[in-house]
Structures are given as structure tokens and as C-alpha cells.
Design an enzyme around this catalytic site. Structure first.
Site, PDB file in Angstrom:
ATOM      1  N   TYR A 130       0.787  -1.227   0.000  1.00 52.71           N
ATOM      2  CA  TYR A 130       0.000   0.000   0.000  1.00 52.71           C
ATOM      3  C   TYR A 130       0.822   1.282   0.000  1.00 52.71           C
ATOM      4  O   TYR A 130       0.252   2.367  -0.021  1.00 52.71           O
ATOM      5  CB  TYR A 130      -0.952  -0.002   1.208  1.00 52.71           C
ATOM      6  CG  TYR A 130      -1.908  -1.164   1.187  1.00 52.71           C
ATOM      7  CD1 TYR A 130      -2.977  -1.185   0.290  1.00 52.71           C
ATOM      8  CD2 TYR A 130      -1.742  -2.246   2.033  1.00 52.71           C
ATOM      9  CE1 TYR A 130      -3.856  -2.253   0.240  1.00 52.71           C
ATOM     10  CE2 TYR A 130      -2.619  -3.321   1.994  1.00 52.71           C
ATOM     11  CZ  TYR A 130      -3.668  -3.314   1.099  1.00 52.71           C
ATOM     12  OH  TYR A 130      -4.534  -4.376   1.054  1.00 52.71           O
TER      13      TYR A 130
ATOM     14  N   HIS B  33      -8.883   1.124  -5.887  1.00 53.59           N
ATOM     15  CA  HIS B  33      -8.054   0.249  -5.052  1.00 53.59           C
ATOM     16  C   HIS B  33      -6.604   0.630  -5.281  1.00 53.59           C
ATOM     17  O   HIS B  33      -6.179   0.837  -6.424  1.00 53.59           O
ATOM     18  CB  HIS B  33      -8.281  -1.225  -5.401  1.00 53.59           C
ATOM     19  CG  HIS B  33      -9.682  -1.653  -5.137  1.00 53.59           C
ATOM     20  ND1 HIS B  33     -10.153  -1.909  -3.871  1.00 53.59           N
ATOM     21  CD2 HIS B  33     -10.722  -1.819  -5.985  1.00 53.59           C
ATOM     22  CE1 HIS B  33     -11.429  -2.240  -3.953  1.00 53.59           C
ATOM     23  NE2 HIS B  33     -11.810  -2.183  -5.222  1.00 53.59           N
TER      24      HIS B  33
END
Length: 138
Positions: A22, A97
Site C-alpha cells: 500500500y 483500489h
């Protein structure tokens, strides 16, 4: 133009949660950069780890804002209720996302919300939000 960003569960941990997946930047500092890059757009931000709170927020803003950028996190793969909420509101919703969900675990490859959204942007890190914003600005 008024855009609402809504982040779901665990996205409050960006910058420290699995940085190899991430990234290392926290969302608040990214949001500051995004707002500076689009000074003529009012960008509001909301995050919750609770599914019902995400639905409440979408219902609150989904008839008055110009678009919603939604990263539903893990609820992407489980929530019929989020899908139904997206269909019920008038604001277009772009699903985002940070990681490429199609290159990850099998259970992450199925999104229950995609069919209710204007579009889906995956795998471009935090730039996924920029791309979603550009798509809403048309």
C-alpha cells in the site's frame, strides 16, 4: 465541483500497514497534495472501519455532491449493502483500489460493488484516487 472521498476499513493505517503493498505515504498527506493539485474542486474526506457508517455517509452526500471516490477496502468483496447503496444514490461512484486486486489473493478478485459503479481503477497506488478524480471531472 464537490467530490467526496470515502475510504473503508484499515485505510486509516496507510503509511504503516503493509507498505510493500500500500505504500509508505499516509492518506492525510496525500489528501493535502491532491487538494493542492485541484484547488477549484472541493474535496471532502471520510474514513470508517464500519460498513454501516460508510453507507450512512454515501446516503448523506450521494444526492448533493458531484461524485464519490470509494475505496471500500475489504467490504468490496463482501458487501451487497454497499452495492445497493451505490445504486440508490444519484452521484456517480468510482471504485478505487491502491493495489491491483486482480494480482492478489483469489478472494480479492471479486468485487460486489463494481457493477454499481461508474468505473473501477485498480493498482496505481494512491494515484488511483487522482485518476478517479480526473474521470469525475470529465
Amino acid at each position: 465541483m464537490k467530490i467526496q472521498i470515502i475510504n473503508g476499513p484499515n485505510l486509516n493505517l496507510l503509511g504503516s500497514r503493509e507498505p510493500e503493498t500500500y505504500g509508505k505515504q499516509d492518506f492525510e498527506s496525500f489528501l493535502k497534495q491532491l487538494r493542492e493539485g485541484y484547488p477549484d474542486v472541493e474535496i471532502d474526506y471520510y474514513q470508517s472501519n464500519v460498513e454501516g457508517e460508510l453507507i450512512n455517509k454515501m446516503q448523506e452526500v450521494g444526492f448533493s455532491c458531484d461524485g464519490i471516490i470509494l475505496n471500500a477496502g475489504g467490504y468490496t468483496h463482501t458487501s451487497v449493502a454497499l452495492h445497493d447503496c451505490i445504486q440508490a444514490i444519484t452521484a456517480p461512484v468510482v471504485e478505487v483500489h491502491i493495489s491491483n486486486i486482480y494480482a492478489r489473493e483469489e478472494f480479492r478478485r471479486k468485487s460486489l460493488i463494481t457493477s454499481a459503479c461508474k468505473g473501477s481503477i485498480v493498482g496505481f497506488g494512491l494515484d488511483s484516487y487522482c485518476l478517479a478524480l480526473i474521470s469525475l471531472l470529465g
